[in-house]
Each structure stands twice: as structure tokens, then as C-alpha cells.
Design a protein around this motif. Sequence first.
Motif, PDB file in Angstrom:
ATOM      1  N   LYS A 119     -16.123  29.909  35.709  1.00  0.00           N
ATOM      2  CA  LYS A 119     -14.829  30.017  35.038  1.00  0.00           C
ATOM      3  C   LYS A 119     -14.306  31.419  35.283  1.00  0.00           C
ATOM      4  N   PRO A 120     -13.324  31.561  36.176  1.00  0.00           N
ATOM      5  CA  PRO A 120     -12.840  32.894  36.521  1.00  0.00           C
ATOM      6  C   PRO A 120     -12.251  33.623  35.320  1.00  0.00           C
ATOM      7  N   ALA A 121     -12.509  34.925  35.268  1.00  0.00           N
ATOM      8  CA  ALA A 121     -12.018  35.729  34.147  1.00  0.00           C
ATOM      9  C   ALA A 121     -10.497  35.783  34.112  1.00  0.00           C
ATOM     10  N   ASP A 122      -9.862  35.622  35.267  1.00  0.00           N
ATOM     11  CA  ASP A 122      -8.400  35.691  35.331  1.00  0.00           C
ATOM     12  C   ASP A 122      -7.749  34.311  35.273  1.00  0.00           C
ATOM     13  N   TRP A 123      -8.400  33.365  34.593  1.00  0.00           N
ATOM     14  CA  TRP A 123      -7.896  31.989  34.556  1.00  0.00           C
ATOM     15  C   TRP A 123      -6.455  31.917  34.054  1.00  0.00           C
ATOM     16  N   ALA A 124      -6.083  32.804  33.128  1.00  0.00           N
ATOM     17  CA  ALA A 124      -4.741  32.742  32.539  1.00  0.00           C
ATOM     18  C   ALA A 124      -3.655  33.099  33.551  1.00  0.00           C
ATOM     19  N   SER A 125      -4.019  33.751  34.656  1.00  0.00           N
ATOM     20  CA  SER A 125      -3.023  34.117  35.662  1.00  0.00           C
ATOM     21  C   SER A 125      -2.672  32.946  36.573  1.00  0.00           C
ATOM     22  N   TYR A 126      -3.449  31.866  36.520  1.00  0.00           N
ATOM     23  CA  TYR A 126      -3.144  30.680  37.328  1.00  0.00           C
ATOM     24  C   TYR A 126      -2.010  29.899  36.677  1.00  0.00           C
ATOM     25  N   ARG A 127      -1.161  29.334  37.518  1.00  0.00           N
ATOM     26  CA  ARG A 127      -0.023  28.589  36.980  1.00  0.00           C
ATOM     27  C   ARG A 127      -0.469  27.254  36.374  1.00  0.00           C
ATOM     28  N   GLN A 391      -1.996  16.140  21.746  1.00  0.00           N
ATOM     29  CA  GLN A 391      -1.553  14.760  21.924  1.00  0.00           C
ATOM     30  C   GLN A 391      -0.356  14.693  22.865  1.00  0.00           C
ATOM     31  N   ALA A 392       0.591  15.632  22.707  1.00  0.00           N
ATOM     32  CA  ALA A 392       1.754  15.657  23.597  1.00  0.00           C
ATOM     33  C   ALA A 392       1.315  15.912  25.041  1.00  0.00           C
ATOM     34  N   ARG A 393       0.385  16.847  25.232  1.00  0.00           N
ATOM     35  CA  ARG A 393      -0.093  17.150  26.582  1.00  0.00           C
ATOM     36  C   ARG A 393      -0.879  15.981  27.157  1.00  0.00           C
ATOM     37  N   ARG A 394      -1.661  15.337  26.297  1.00  0.00           N
ATOM     38  CA  ARG A 394      -2.440  14.183  26.748  1.00  0.00           C
ATOM     39  C   ARG A 394      -1.526  13.061  27.218  1.00  0.00           C
ATOM     40  N   ASN A 395      -0.428  12.828  26.514  1.00  0.00           N
ATOM     41  CA  ASN A 395       0.513  11.780  26.917  1.00  0.00           C
ATOM     42  C   ASN A 395       1.095  12.079  28.293  1.00  0.00           C
ATOM     43  N   VAL A 396       1.454  13.349  28.522  1.00  0.00           N
ATOM     44  CA  VAL A 396       1.997  13.739  29.823  1.00  0.00           C
ATOM     45  C   VAL A 396       0.941  13.563  30.910  1.00  0.00           C
ATOM     46  N   ALA A 469       2.551  21.662  28.448  1.00  0.00           N
ATOM     47  CA  ALA A 469       2.881  20.298  28.862  1.00  0.00           C
ATOM     48  C   ALA A 469       3.851  20.279  30.036  1.00  0.00           C
ATOM     49  N   SER A 470       4.733  21.278  30.103  1.00  0.00           N
ATOM     50  CA  SER A 470       5.752  21.306  31.151  1.00  0.00           C
ATOM     51  C   SER A 470       5.175  21.493  32.551  1.00  0.00           C
ATOM     52  N   ARG A 471       3.937  21.949  32.662  1.00  0.00           N
ATOM     53  CA  ARG A 471       3.343  22.190  33.979  1.00  0.00           C
ATOM     54  C   ARG A 471       2.301  21.145  34.377  1.00  0.00           C
ATOM     55  N   ARG A 473       2.394  17.761  34.862  1.00  0.00           N
ATOM     56  CA  ARG A 473       2.714  16.770  35.893  1.00  0.00           C
ATOM     57  C   ARG A 473       2.731  17.408  37.284  1.00  0.00           C
ATOM     58  N   GLU A 474       3.335  18.564  37.398  1.00  0.00           N
ATOM     59  CA  GLU A 474       3.386  19.247  38.689  1.00  0.00           C
ATOM     60  C   GLU A 474       1.985  19.614  39.157  1.00  0.00           C
ATOM     61  N   GLY A 475       1.139  20.054  38.229  1.00  0.00           N
ATOM     62  CA  GLY A 475      -0.233  20.394  38.590  1.00  0.00           C
ATOM     63  C   GLY A 475      -1.026  19.185  39.044  1.00  0.00           C
ATOM     64  N   VAL A 476      -0.873  18.055  38.348  1.00  0.00           N
ATOM     65  CA  VAL A 476      -1.566  16.821  38.728  1.00  0.00           C
ATOM     66  C   VAL A 476      -1.100  16.363  40.111  1.00  0.00           C
ATOM     67  N   ALA A 477       0.173  16.532  40.392  1.00  0.00           N
ATOM     68  CA  ALA A 477       0.699  16.165  41.710  1.00  0.00           C
ATOM     69  C   ALA A 477       0.023  16.974  42.814  1.00  0.00           C
ATOM     70  N   LEU A 478      -0.172  18.257  42.578  1.00  0.00           N
ATOM     71  CA  LEU A 478      -0.850  19.100  43.566  1.00  0.00           C
ATOM     72  C   LEU A 478      -2.296  18.681  43.761  1.00  0.00           C
ATOM     73  N   ILE A 479      -2.952  18.272  42.679  1.00  0.00           N
ATOM     74  CA  ILE A 479      -4.335  17.804  42.782  1.00  0.00           C
ATOM     75  C   ILE A 479      -4.399  16.540  43.624  1.00  0.00           C
ATOM     76  N   ALA A 480      -3.496  15.592  43.362  1.00  0.00           N
ATOM     77  CA  ALA A 480      -3.485  14.335  44.121  1.00  0.00           C
ATOM     78  C   ALA A 480      -3.196  14.586  45.593  1.00  0.00           C
ATOM     79  N   GLN A 481      -2.247  15.460  45.882  1.00  0.00           N
ATOM     80  CA  GLN A 481      -1.907  15.760  47.281  1.00  0.00           C
ATOM     81  C   GLN A 481      -3.085  16.399  48.008  1.00  0.00           C
TER      82      GLN A 481
END
Length: 495
Positions: A119-127, A391-396, A469-471, A473-481
Motif C-alpha cells: 500500500k503506497p504511502a502516497d495513495w492519496a495522490s492517485y486520482r 452506499q452511494a459509492r457502492r451503487n455507482v 463517487a464522482s471518480r 465510474r471513470e476509474g472502473v472504465a480504466l480498469i476494464a480497458q
Amino acid sequence: MSISVETFFLDPATEGTLQSRIQQMVAQGILQGRFRRGERLPSSRQMAQHLGVSRITVTLAYTELVADDYLTSRGRSGYFVSDNAPEPPAFPARRFGTGTVDWNKAIGQRFSPGLSMDKPADWASYRYPFIYGQADKTLFDSANWRLCALQALGMRDFSALTTDYYDADDPKLVEFIARQTLPRRGILANSDEILVTMGAQNALWLSAQVLLNRRRRAVIEDPCYPALRDILVQSNCHLSTVAVDADGLPPDALPDDTDVVFTTPSHQCPTSATMPLARRKTLLAKAEAEDFIIVEDDYEFEMSFLKSPSPSLKSLDQNGRVVYVGSFSKSLFPGLRLGYLVGPAPFIREARALRATVLRHPPGHIQRTVSYYLSLGHYDALVRRMSKAYQARRNVMDAALLDFQLTVAGKGVYGGSSIWLEAPGGVDARKLAAELRQDRVLIEPGAPFFADPEASPSHFRLAYSSIPASRIREGVALIAQCAQRLRGTGNTHAK
């Protein structure tokens, strides 16, 4: 002699307010021997102009240094290094090496490499930090935590702050756990059946040390919390693993010579499977019939936002066979390192004696701060806020995983803060994680959770506790790609 104002500069790498950074700058100069007793510091006006800060900031810094006896004020003459200021050591500091010792022979037991989680110490700097177990500063109630910490620092609580409890705990915290926290899980316990620990991992270590020896057999789930496996390997007990299914640990698969079972029935780690009530009763009946102990790690029970949490194993235990592990670190913040053990008095007595030989007790100030935070209702408010956000993030995340056709291997019935996935086409999740970091995406490869890391390298964990939550869907898209790209190049485990 006056110290030139040109000698001073603010190191951009230092943290804190301007006032604290100026204090640190002057104090370090004294401790390093650059500023000597009786030497005059630049005036507050000169220092302020030189550093580009307000004069009041410098004055306040000087005043604090006077209070700490680093400086002294001489009327209208200014500020001077105090005659009582610390002096640098008269001998030079020396860097030491291994010398003539053969440390390969000198080390009697080996515990490295230790935790296998990356778990990188700079995890919070990742989008897109789909990282488990880290605090989200947008959800944490820092204002009320600060007030509770200040209250615990007051003279009214001087004893709780400074007392060496030896092997005891803050009675206020133990009382709250007994009267408020445990009844919510259907558990009634006396004070001699509760021990405060330095987080759940410390509780698991104490349990292993008290319950196991070289002749006894422990059983853990597969996959499971990697640090627990490390603890049991170090205990030198006989260790067996039992593969979990969609309902968690199957009791019928336990070896006949089992002495202690470690399980996570509410949110199986890492699959998030929830053990059904019927299976819980079967496990307890088997423990009674075959005379073994169960250690229940009930982490994340507060995050049951989809349904009400299922009864804890301990609440169903009629024969004193369950040792219960709880934690405040998961719901407050991981750096807190505060948890608790609940079990029969003879077990707690031995765990308390062992804890006393290692660390006596968790810091009294931390225990009292947490007791205030709990008793004033801030903790419940925080849990409600976190549950709503999760719960809101889980729904997204559920919608995104469905749209981008990523395979869910486990997501929990009641909630939690993560989902267990399997990469498509046998893609190695370790390679997937390495590639995704270039896109500022953090995921958690699942290999370290398994007894054999090569047995199931395609699994990985996605947490939604530290990403807005706003990030998602975009993050999941990058994982799938990325997964499809690796699959297309044949970059899989099979290769």
C-alpha cells in the motif's frame, strides 16, 4: 554577538503552520550548535521581513520558544539564546554498521519480510485510489475529534492522561464497550471479559499466543487476511487452510484435530461473503462437539448499510467457545490502532498478562479521547455519515462493474467497503495493478490473500472507502480497458 538574519531560512519540506516552522527552525539551530547561548536573534521585524511573513507570527514563535526556555527576552534588547537552552552533545555522532557480528547467525528467529500487502504511502495522490482501509478526510469528523482530544488533555482527566495503568485499561472506555458497543452485537460482557488492544491485529496476535503452541492446530480461511497468516506461521503451530465458498467458511471442511478456528463471518476477508445463520449455528455446534475454540474477527460490522447486520457468533455462543475481536480503527481511522478482545475471564486474564509484558496498555490519552468521542455521540454520527456515503459509492460501483462487464467474485450481502473481483481471461492482477498505476489507478491484487499466491492470481479487491463517487465510474472504465489490453497481449497467468 548577534546572529545574522541571513542565517535563517524556512525549509519547504517541513510541515505545520508558519509559526511552528519558525519555532522548529530556531530550535534546530540551537540543538545543532549553530546558535550558542547568549547570542542575540534578529528582531521580530527583521525576521518577518526576511522570511516574508507577518511580524505577529514571528513574535508568537519567539514567545513559545521563551516558554520552552530555548530563548530569553531581555526587555527592549530583544531575544537571546537562553542560558538554559539545550546544548549539542560534546561527542560527534557516528554512523554504525554491522561491525564484526554475523547477523545471519545472531538472529534467533526471523520475522521478515513481514506484511505482504503493498500500500503506497502516497495513495492519496492517485486520482483513482481503490485502496482498502484508509481514511477519507472528507468524511472524518476532525473538529469533534479535536475537541475530544483537548477535553482528554484537561486537568480533570490528568490521571487518565498520565497514569501507568500497568495491565489495566481506561475504565470509561471499557464501560462504554460493555454497555453500548457489545450489546449492539448481542453480546453481554463484564469488565474482566474485555481487553483493549492496539488494533485488531494486536488482538489476533494475543489470541494466537494464548491459545496456540507447537502441538496445536489452527485453521484459517483461504483466502484470508495475510497478516493473520503471518502471525500463525510465526507461532509455529500446525496450520491448516480451508477454502471459503459463497457463504464463507464451511464447517464440514474443518480437520478433525482442530484446536482453534479463525474466521470472519460477518464480512469474510477479502471476499466479503457473509456466513448464514444456519452455518453459524453449525459451526458452534461442531466446536462444542469437537472441543475447539473460535476466534471471531467482526471487522466492519458497522458498515452494514444494505441490511441489518447478522448476529455475531459470540452472541450465539452458549458455551464460552468464541473469542471476539473488534476494532475502532476501521471505522475511525487506521492510524488510531485501537481494538478490543472479548472472551471468558480466564482467557482475558492470560491475554492481559501477555499484553503487559509487551506494551503494558494502549496510551491512556488515546483511550480517554475515544471514550469521549463515543459517549458524546460523535461516533454514531460518523458511522451514519460513512454508511450513507459508502452506499452511494457502492451503487455507482455496482452499476459501473455491470456496464464494463467486470466479474464480481464476492461483494457481501450487508455492505462493507470493498468488492472482490476476478480479472477476465486469466489476467494476472499483479500485472494489472502495475499497469494501472501509470493511469493513476490503485487496485489491490488478491494473490497475497491466498495460502498459495499462484493458485488464484486473477483476483483483486476494489475498495470504495477512499475514492469519491464522482471518480468511481471513470476509474472502473480504466480498469476494464487495461484488463482487456493485457488479455489481448497474452499477459496472463497462464503464460
